[in-house]
Enzyme design. Structure first.
Site, mmCIF file in Angstrom:
data_model
loop_
_atom_site.group_PDB
_atom_site.id
_atom_site.type_symbol
_atom_site.label_atom_id
_atom_site.label_comp_id
_atom_site.label_asym_id
_atom_site.label_seq_id
_atom_site.Cartn_x
_atom_site.Cartn_y
_atom_site.Cartn_z
ATOM 1 N N HIS A 28 0.849 -1.198 0.000
ATOM 2 C CA HIS A 28 0.000 0.000 0.000
ATOM 3 C C HIS A 28 0.873 1.233 0.000
ATOM 4 C CE1 HIS A 28 0.508 1.559 4.153
ATOM 5 N NE2 HIS A 28 0.714 0.293 4.481
ATOM 6 N N CYS A 29 0.310 2.344 -0.499
ATOM 7 C CA CYS A 29 0.945 3.649 -0.391
ATOM 8 C C CYS A 29 0.097 4.475 0.569
ATOM 9 C CB CYS A 29 1.089 4.310 -1.754
ATOM 10 S SG CYS A 29 -0.484 4.576 -2.595
ATOM 11 N N MET A 30 0.105 5.791 0.435
ATOM 12 C CA MET A 30 -0.639 6.614 1.396
ATOM 13 C C MET A 30 -2.144 6.444 1.284
ATOM 14 S SD MET A 30 1.358 10.247 1.760
ATOM 15 C CE MET A 30 0.187 10.763 3.019
#
Length: 499
Positions: A28-30
């Site tokens: 995942h990213c932000m």
């Protein structure tokens, strides 16, 4: 969002992406859950988008489900538990430095693709003209600083006299080197580019009148040299295209130098001179009247500019200021972006006290960061983590504002060369109030960047979910089956990060 709600979202998402057997990787990213899928045709796109927690989906090299900041980390943790039922609630799949490095490599690769636009490719080529000149700029800049120090102290006057030509000889011929590299980069004959550009620095141009005024040797500087060499490349191509091969060796160089040189004298030198003067006046005006705002913006946005590939446009500006004023006042401000990264990395090191892998990377990358080499921290730590990259930029903005305010108050600090930053920039500092004052202003900016980058990251760099995911302790990873479900996801002594 609570663990129960995160788990409910993960349970709803799993069958809609083809089940556990269809998932090859989870990251995942932000804001996005990124899934590596074996067969993307098994995804029920419409049903996914209909889930209340899903804000959208994106099909790329990974299948991306937009969940929003804060939510995505918790859902990712719960999805990993569903994929590996034996994993403990504390986060048995704690991300490591290798995970961050892989994410950083993907971000860098994506940035390269985004930067492959015509404008950014042109900026990259212009940067490639100046980058080979940086070692000479650094060497001459340090020699000039040494000469200035000896002169201020009244030591070795005969040596000071000798150091003047050593430090200034290259700068006096900088236009020739820019012309040579420009022709080389854009497919012309390098020495012809240098020959045309040399017209700009020839002392005899003072006898030439253009636009009602006599020219000045060096007028137009590197901007004029760049434009003259680009024109020379075009003239060379046009001439070769129409001439028979038998005449090429005599006529092509003559036509290129003749028409390229005349164009430089009766047009480019004047135009480029006006541009160069405007660059110098603008930089001086910005620091004198808006140092705080200029420092805040430049220091805070420099790393995003690097990510977008737009920082290449600053290299000719730096070089023009060095040639015109003896130093570039922009570089010490931009160097504060690295200070923000260092302070941020120190905060990450303390917050992730149970993640030995990431802490080891920070320990190895911090010395380079202090010397101005920021890539290991950017791509190995802050950018893959997401929010710490933003808080690092906040630190850079604060440091830039400090240096900018000093300039607004009359203590502008510049660098006599481009390339180094961090502590490595100290020998290249220049300003109106002597070495001690220059060092004090720059050191104050670095300290401000370190402190603000650290505090912003420590208190705002992690959501509770992300902190729990990356900071699982040994006790968290091995709870007993009868452990109370309300047990904290992190040690009680660890201050809670704001969500």
């Amino acid at each position: 969002m609570s663990d129960e709600k995160n788990r409910a979202v993960a349970e709803a998402v799993l069958p809609l992406v083809g089940g556990a057997a269809n998932i090859r990787s989870v990251a995942h990213c932000m804001t996005r859950l990124r899934l590596g899928l074996a067969d993307s045709s098994l995804v029920d796109h419409e049903a996914l988008r209909a889930l209340p927690a899903v804000l959208g989906t994106v099909e790329d090299d990974t299948y991306q489900i937009v969940l929003g900041p804060g939510v995505v980390a918790g859902v990712t943790t719960q999805l990993r538990r569903l994929l590996d039922p034996g994993s403990p609630p504390g986060g048995g799949n704690t991300p490591t430095a290798e995970d961050l490095a892989g994410r950083g490599a993907r971000i860098r690769a994506q940035a390269r693709v985004r930067n492959a636009t015509p404008v950014k490719r042109a900026l990259r080529r212009i940067a490639d003209i100046f980058v080979p000149l940086i070692p000479a700029l650094i060497g001459c800049g340090i020699v000039a600083a040494l000469s200035g120090a000896l002169a201020n102290l009244g030591w070795a006057p005969s040596l000071v006299a000798a150091l003047g030509p050593v430090s200034s000889g290259f700068m006096s011929l900088l236009a020739v080197f820019v012309g040579y590299n420009t022709a080389k980069e854009f497919g012309g004959t390098p020495v012809l580019g240098g020959a045309v550009a040399s017209v700009i620095v020839y002392a005899g141009v003072a006898k030439v009148e253009a636009f009602g005024q006599h020219l000045t040797p060096g007028q137009g500087g590197v901007v004029g040299a760049l434009l003259a060499a680009l024109l020379a490349v075009q003239i060379e191509r046009w001439t070769r295209r129409i001439l028979p091969a038998a005449l090429d060796v005599l006529v092509t160089p003559t036509v290129t130098v003749l028409f390229g040189g005349l164009a430089a004298l009766f047009g480019l030198m004047f135009v480029a001179g006006e541009v160069s003067t405007a660059i110098g006046h603008t930089a001086t005006w910005l620091l004198a009247h808006g140092g705080l705002l200029a420092g805040l913006v430049l220091g805070g946005l420099f790393l995003p500019l690097v990510m977008l590939g737009l920082h290449q446009a600053l290299i000719p500006i730096h070089t023009t200021l060095i040639q015109q004023q003896g130093s570039t006042v922009l570089l010490p401000i931009l160097a504060m972006a690295g200070a923000g990264q260092v302070g941020c990395a120190a905060a990450v090191y303390l917050r992730l006290r149970h993640n030995a892998s990431i802490r080891a990377v920070i320990r190895s990358a911090l010395p380079a960061g202090l010397l101005g080499v920021g890539e290991p921290l950017v791509y190995g730590v802050t950018l893959p983590l997401g929010r710490p990259f933003v808080t690092a930029c906040v630190g850079g903005a604060a440091g830039g504002a400090f240096v900018g305010v000093a300039g607004q108050l009359g203590g502008a600090v510049g660098s006599t060369a481009i390339g180094p930053s961090g502590w490595a920039l100290f020998p290249l500092l220049a300003g109106p109030h002597g070495m001690a004052a220059n060092a004090a202003v720059y050191a104050g900016g670095l300290l401000t960047g370190y402190v603000v980058g650290f505090l912003a990251t420590y208190f705002f760099g992690f959501t509770r979910e992300t902190l729990a995911e990356y900071n699982a302790s040994a006790a968290d990873r091995a709870p007993t089956e009868s452990a109370a479900p309300a047990a904290p996801a992190e040690p009680a002594s660890e201050p809670a990060a704001p969500a």
